[in-house]
Design a protein around this motif. Structure first.
Motif, short mmCIF file in Angstrom:
data_model
loop_
_atom_site.label_atom_id
_atom_site.label_comp_id
_atom_site.label_asym_id
_atom_site.label_seq_id
_atom_site.Cartn_x
_atom_site.Cartn_y
_atom_site.Cartn_z
N GLY A 20 -9.14 -15.13 17.15
CA GLY A 20 -10.16 -15.20 18.18
C GLY A 20 -10.56 -16.60 18.61
N TYR A 30 -14.16 -11.20 21.75
CA TYR A 30 -14.20 -11.73 20.39
C TYR A 30 -14.85 -10.74 19.43
N ILE A 87 -13.15 -17.65 21.77
CA ILE A 87 -14.37 -18.46 21.60
C ILE A 87 -14.33 -19.66 22.54
N PRO A 103 -12.30 -17.32 12.63
CA PRO A 103 -11.55 -17.31 13.88
C PRO A 103 -10.09 -17.72 13.75
N HIS A 112 -11.62 -9.26 17.77
CA HIS A 112 -11.22 -10.27 16.80
C HIS A 112 -12.09 -10.29 15.55
#
Length: 138
Positions: free
Chosen positions: A104, A88, A108, A99, A92
């Motif tokens: 991502g 992440y 997560i 997110p 990302h």
């Protein structure tokens, strides 16, 4: 059909549903490894050996397989949770702070589901549980 009491749900079904969560999340995670390492399903991704994406793919492939069957669940889940946290923040987060925009959200979710397995264990349907039952019987 008899009604399930809260105690029955907790003692009987909670460990089984924990196993279902582990198996389903590991199957989907495993598919990311097969895509990177085995080329199935086919994709544009073909990481060079020993590159970060290749290492991630190997962890997804072998760690995912171990989680599917529930073997060494806690240490494997710990490593995979860390992998997803690193993925992440490295891949990302630099794209966007959101997110949903940086792609991502799955990383997560995997990070925290795997972290949960570190503390909860694998559930009742697992090699770990089978080995525990066998050692208790011996």
């Amino acid at each position: 059909m008899t009604a399930q009491t809260p105690d029955t749900l907790q003692t009987t079904w909670a460990p089984r549903m924990l196993s279902v969560l582990r198996i389903v999340s590991a199957l989907i995670f495993f598919a990311h490894g097969t895509q990177k390492i085995l080329g199935f399903p086919a994709s544009e991704m073909n990481p060079a050996a020993f590159s970060l994406p290749w290492i991630a793919g190997m962890l997804e492939l072998f760690g995912g397989a171990l989680l599917i069957v529930g073997f060494q669940t806690r240490p494997v889940a710990f490593v995979l949770s860390g992998l997803m946290a690193a993925a992440y923040w490295m891949a990302h987060a630099p794209r966007s702070p959101f997110p949903a925009l940086n792609g991502g959200d799955a990383a997560i979710l995997y990070c925290f589901v795997f972290l949960y397995f570190v503390f909860s264990g694998p559930g009742s349907w697992s090699v770990d549980a089978l080995l525990k039952r066998k050692s208790a019987a011996a």
